[in-house]
Write a protein that holds these residues in place. Structure first.
Motif, PDB file in Angstrom:
ATOM      1  N   LEU A 136      49.608  45.290  66.106  1.00 19.40           N
ATOM      2  CA  LEU A 136      50.421  44.165  65.639  1.00 19.40           C
ATOM      3  C   LEU A 136      49.570  42.938  65.354  1.00 19.40           C
ATOM      4  N   PHE A 137      48.585  42.679  66.221  1.00 17.73           N
ATOM      5  CA  PHE A 137      47.693  41.545  66.005  1.00 17.73           C
ATOM      6  C   PHE A 137      46.869  41.738  64.732  1.00 17.73           C
ATOM      7  N   THR A 138      46.398  42.964  64.492  1.00 19.83           N
ATOM      8  CA  THR A 138      45.642  43.246  63.271  1.00 19.83           C
ATOM      9  C   THR A 138      46.508  43.079  62.032  1.00 19.83           C
ATOM     10  N   MET A 139      47.751  43.548  62.115  1.00 22.59           N
ATOM     11  CA  MET A 139      48.672  43.377  60.985  1.00 22.59           C
ATOM     12  C   MET A 139      48.964  41.901  60.731  1.00 22.59           C
ATOM     13  N   PHE A 140      49.089  41.123  61.815  1.00 28.87           N
ATOM     14  CA  PHE A 140      49.346  39.692  61.661  1.00 28.87           C
ATOM     15  C   PHE A 140      48.154  38.992  61.001  1.00 28.87           C
ATOM     16  N   LEU A 141      46.925  39.351  61.408  1.00 32.83           N
ATOM     17  CA  LEU A 141      45.742  38.768  60.780  1.00 32.83           C
ATOM     18  C   LEU A 141      45.647  39.159  59.316  1.00 32.83           C
ATOM     19  N   SER A 142      45.961  40.422  59.011  1.00 36.66           N
ATOM     20  CA  SER A 142      45.942  40.857  57.613  1.00 36.66           C
ATOM     21  C   SER A 142      46.967  40.094  56.791  1.00 36.66           C
ATOM     22  N   PHE A 143      48.138  39.869  57.380  1.00 41.77           N
ATOM     23  CA  PHE A 143      49.176  39.096  56.681  1.00 41.77           C
ATOM     24  C   PHE A 143      48.707  37.665  56.425  1.00 41.77           C
ATOM     25  N   LEU A 144      48.027  37.066  57.410  1.00 42.17           N
ATOM     26  CA  LEU A 144      47.524  35.706  57.219  1.00 42.17           C
ATOM     27  C   LEU A 144      46.460  35.656  56.130  1.00 42.17           C
ATOM     28  N   LEU A 145      45.577  36.674  56.102  1.00 47.31           N
ATOM     29  CA  LEU A 145      44.530  36.692  55.084  1.00 47.31           C
ATOM     30  C   LEU A 145      45.110  36.888  53.698  1.00 47.31           C
ATOM     31  N   VAL A 146      46.081  37.789  53.583  1.00 47.18           N
ATOM     32  CA  VAL A 146      46.683  38.031  52.272  1.00 47.18           C
ATOM     33  C   VAL A 146      47.480  36.814  51.811  1.00 47.18           C
ATOM     34  N   SER A 147      48.169  36.156  52.736  1.00 48.75           N
ATOM     35  CA  SER A 147      49.012  35.009  52.397  1.00 48.75           C
ATOM     36  C   SER A 147      48.296  33.676  52.563  1.00 48.75           C
ATOM     37  N   ALA A 148      46.975  33.693  52.684  1.00 56.21           N
ATOM     38  CA  ALA A 148      46.228  32.451  52.896  1.00 56.21           C
ATOM     39  C   ALA A 148      46.443  31.434  51.775  1.00 56.21           C
TER      40      ALA A 148
END
Length: 208
Positions: free
Chosen positions: A28-40
């Motif tokens: 979940l933490f990895t998915m959240f970081l990926s979401f932040l990077l994609v939506s940066a």
């Protein structure tokens, strides 16, 4: 004193459940970081539109803000700093929403982001030279006001540089995606070209 089979089984189930919980939290933490990077780009544009306006709101009352608009002076008024941030973030966000993969990789997104950010940096730097060229008040209120002004200019400048960094990283990520997609297409095309030849060789071997 030894442990019973039931206690050993409970201990194993506990550690197994704990390990599954840790893996779930990590995923979940990895998915959240990926979401932040994609939506940066989106989050940065929102921060660029809100943070300078919030800092200016701490500096001035609504009456002072209206007076800044009616009696604008480049050397003293600060209303243009959040306005520039809002326009910059709106333009970058619109371009990001209109661009697809190829345009994000090496198209108008990176170019327009750099133009907007660099031009706003030049404007903010020139304005800072006029604003901070005048001596500040020595009392406590003057020191607080000058510190808030510095924070406003730094915030706008850092967010402008952040737009460039995020746009460059987004462009690199999209180029990698297109490169992988191109490799996959070439591999499929090569297989389609080789497969009929292979079938023809098999037919010739059967006839022999």
């Amino acid at each position: 004193m030894g442990f019973s089979k039931e206690e050993i089984s409970k201990s194993r189930r506990f550690w197994s459940s704990l390990w599954r919980g840790i893996k779930t939290v990590f995923v979940l933490f990895t998915m959240f970081l990926s979401f932040l990077l994609v939506s940066a780009p989106i989050f940065l544009a929102l921060a660029d539109a809100l943070l300078p306006s919030a800092l200016l709101h701490r500096l001035s009352t609504p009456a002072n803000l209206s007076s800044h608009l009616t009696n604008y002076d480049f050397r003293h008024s600060l209303i243009d700093i959040p306005l520039i941030s809002i326009v910059r973030s709106a333009v970058i966000l619109c371009v990001y929403g209109l661009c697809d993969g190829p345009k994000l990789s090496r198209g108008p997104y990176l170019m327009i982001t750099m133009i907007c950010s660099i031009s706003s940096l030049i404007y903010v730097s020139l304005k800072a030279a006029f604003v901070f060229g005048e001596p500040a008040n020595v009392d406590g209120g003057g020191n607080y006001f000058r510190a808030a002004e510095v924070a406003l200019f730094l915030c706008s400048s850092v967010l402008a540089v952040g737009h460039i960094v995020v746009a460059y990283r987004t462009s690199c990520r999209e180029r990698r995606k297109l490169l992988v997609f191109k490799i996959d297409i070439e591999a499929v095309s090569a297989c389609k070209n080789v497969y009929p030849r292979y079938q023809k060789i098999l037919q010739q071997e059967r006839l022999i």
